[in-house]
Motif scaffolding. Structure first.
Motif, PDB file in Angstrom:
ATOM      1  N   THR A  76       0.832  -1.209   0.000  1.00 54.79           N
ATOM      2  CA  THR A  76       0.000   0.000   0.000  1.00 54.79           C
ATOM      3  C   THR A  76       0.866   1.258   0.000  1.00 54.79           C
ATOM      4  N   ILE A  86      -4.722   1.276  -2.792  1.00 54.07           N
ATOM      5  CA  ILE A  86      -5.108  -0.085  -2.419  1.00 54.07           C
ATOM      6  C   ILE A  86      -5.386  -0.936  -3.655  1.00 54.07           C
ATOM      7  N   ARG A  87      -4.849  -0.540  -4.788  1.00 53.55           N
ATOM      8  CA  ARG A  87      -5.180  -1.218  -6.045  1.00 53.55           C
ATOM      9  C   ARG A  87      -4.667  -2.653  -6.095  1.00 53.55           C
ATOM     10  N   ARG A  88      -3.630  -2.966  -5.328  1.00 58.33           N
ATOM     11  CA  ARG A  88      -3.132  -4.344  -5.312  1.00 58.33           C
ATOM     12  C   ARG A  88      -3.633  -5.133  -4.104  1.00 58.33           C
ATOM     13  N   ARG A  89      -3.932  -4.431  -3.031  1.00 56.09           N
ATOM     14  CA  ARG A  89      -4.399  -5.125  -1.829  1.00 56.09           C
ATOM     15  C   ARG A  89      -5.898  -5.425  -1.907  1.00 56.09           C
ATOM     16  N   TRP A  90      -6.693  -4.428  -2.322  1.00 53.51           N
ATOM     17  CA  TRP A  90      -8.136  -4.612  -2.488  1.00 53.51           C
ATOM     18  C   TRP A  90      -8.524  -4.093  -3.869  1.00 53.51           C
ATOM     19  N   GLY A 144     -10.811  -4.907  -6.058  1.00 53.26           N
ATOM     20  CA  GLY A 144     -12.233  -4.737  -6.338  1.00 53.26           C
ATOM     21  C   GLY A 144     -12.773  -3.441  -5.770  1.00 53.26           C
ATOM     22  N   ILE A 145     -12.427  -3.150  -4.512  1.00 51.62           N
ATOM     23  CA  ILE A 145     -12.870  -1.895  -3.889  1.00 51.62           C
ATOM     24  C   ILE A 145     -12.271  -0.701  -4.624  1.00 51.62           C
ATOM     25  N   CYS A 146     -11.001  -0.819  -4.981  1.00 53.89           N
ATOM     26  CA  CYS A 146     -10.334   0.270  -5.715  1.00 53.89           C
ATOM     27  C   CYS A 146     -11.064   0.560  -7.023  1.00 53.89           C
ATOM     28  N   HIS A 171      -4.748  -8.501 -10.154  1.00 50.50           N
ATOM     29  CA  HIS A 171      -4.764  -8.893  -8.741  1.00 50.50           C
ATOM     30  C   HIS A 171      -6.117  -9.368  -8.215  1.00 50.50           C
ATOM     31  N   LEU A 172      -7.206  -9.144  -8.927  1.00 50.16           N
ATOM     32  CA  LEU A 172      -8.505  -9.566  -8.403  1.00 50.16           C
ATOM     33  C   LEU A 172      -8.579 -11.089  -8.388  1.00 50.16           C
ATOM     34  N   THR A 200     -17.549  -9.002 -11.645  1.00 44.87           N
ATOM     35  CA  THR A 200     -16.990  -7.656 -11.779  1.00 44.87           C
ATOM     36  C   THR A 200     -17.112  -7.161 -13.217  1.00 44.87           C
TER      37      THR A 200
END
Length: 384
Positions: free
Chosen positions: A17, A68-72, A74-76, A110-111, A118
């Motif tokens: 992050t 947070i594009r790699r950690r989350w 979908g939310i991003c 990453h998703l 999605t």
């Protein structure tokens, strides 16, 4: 002074992050530059609108979630898509619109779950955005909206391709690591077989001979001393091999060489096997794994001589050439079979494989007088 070569390693130690924040801030700052206002994506061709408080919200929604594009992912993607929708419906046309491409690419990579869902929801949201822009008087047309949709799909597809490439590379590395572990286990198993079989066979033969020496204390003491020495050598060799299994062991493994044949033959003689050693030529400066392989050939042949032709004359001939080492071990068939562990054939098979890998030739044949001869030609300079 900081070593610049260490900077990549230091950067990779930071949380993912933290490493993604700079890109988010860079796009956000670029969107705030006055000269770049109204220079971003203009989906719908609506007249531009001056920045207001809602424009700041749109930029924040588009840029900050990139952290947070790699950690989350979908939310991003959801937050960036919302910010992009506000940006286009309000016609701010900020540079932050590029964040949607970054979010799509990252989600494609990453998703982990609900990828199809999605895609469906994202496509539906895009259709809704196109309808809203059309009702506001957009002159984009179906072709323009479709072209932009294909560009977004290309970003997702590039991420999906990158994901598959990484997965294939990880699978290849997994198989390579498994093959390396299997090869190392086979190598250690071969070394254990060579060491244990030879030493234990010598000890069994010496112990069997000790039965008939009870009336001769001096000879019995010599035999028992030989058994003790053989056991100590076996323990030493086993410790060396077990060190290889220690994860903290980083020293180069010790391998035997042709120069140690005298000690090996003396040990075999102590077990009651008459052995003659003849060597020709000079050892090469670089032999690779040839010397270790030659030593193991002699060791296995002498072990078989103790097992199946105890007391028979055995001749060991080693010739050092310019490009190869030639080994020949011949045993007469006039001796008595020793009381020793039975063979499994694994030793000769392992030697054949070891010599063949080095580009050499190996043979083990019976003779007419019930004896046997083992020959090996091993090129020098080959990697072990």
């Amino acid at each position: 002074m900081v070593d610049l070569r260490m900077l990549p390693d230091l950067w990779r130690r930071w949380p993912v992050t933290a490493r993604d924040i700079p890109l988010a801030l860079l796009i956000a700052l670029a969107s705030a530059v006055p000269v770049l206002h109204d220079r971003g994506t203009q989906l719908g061709n609506l007249p531009g609108r001056p920045f207001d408080e809602l424009a700041v919200v749109a930029i924040a929604l588009e840029c900050l979630p990139l952290a947070i594009r790699r950690r989350w992912p979908g939310i991003c993607l959801a937050l960036v898509s919302l910010g992009f929708t506000i940006d286009q419906v309000r016609a701010y046309h900020t540079v932050a619109g590029i964040a949607l491409v970054v979010a799509l690419l990252s989600a494609g990579v990453h998703l982990e779950r609900r990828r199809r869902t999605t895609l469906v929801l994202g496509s539906a949201a895009y259709v809704a955005l196109a309808v809203a822009l059309h009702r506001q008087g957009s002159t984009e047309g179906v072709g323009g909206f479709l072209t932009f949709y294909l560009a977004l799909a290309l970003a997702w597809g590039a991420g999906a391709w990158l994901r598959q490439t990484r997965a294939a590379e990880a699978e290849r590395r997994h198989h390579a690591a498994a093959a390396a572990r299997a090869t190392e286990r086979a190598r250690i198993a071969g070394e254990l077989h060579d060491v244990v079989t030879h030493h234990v066979t010598a000890m069994v033969v010496q112990a069997e001979a000790a039965r008939y020496l009870t009336a001769n204390p001096d000879s019995l003491d010599t035999t028992l001393t030989a058994i003790t020495d053989t056991g100590r050598r076996a323990i030493t060799d086993l410790r060396i091999l077990l060190d290889l299994l220690n994860p903290d062991h980083d020293a180069e493994p010790r391998v035997p060489s042709v120069g140690e044949l005298h000690a090996l033959i003396e040990q075999t003689r102590q077990a009651g096997q008459p052995v003659e050693l003849t060597q020709e030529g000079n050892r090469a400066a670089t032999t690779g794994g040839a010397e270790a392989a030659a030593y193991r050939v002699v060791q296995e042949a002498l072990t078989n001589a103790l097992k199946y032709a105890h007391g028979s004359r055995t001749a060991v001939h080693v010739r050092h050439g310019e490009k190869e080492i030639t080994v020949e071990i011949s045993t007469d068939g006039s001796g008595a079979h020793a009381a020793s562990p039975g063979g499994s054939g694994r030793g000769l098979a392992g030697l054949r494989e070891r010599v063949t890998v080095l580009g050499g030739e190996f043979s083990a044949e019976s003779r007419e007088d019930d004896g046997f001869v083992v020959r090996a030609r091993i090129p020098t300079g080959s990697a072990s």
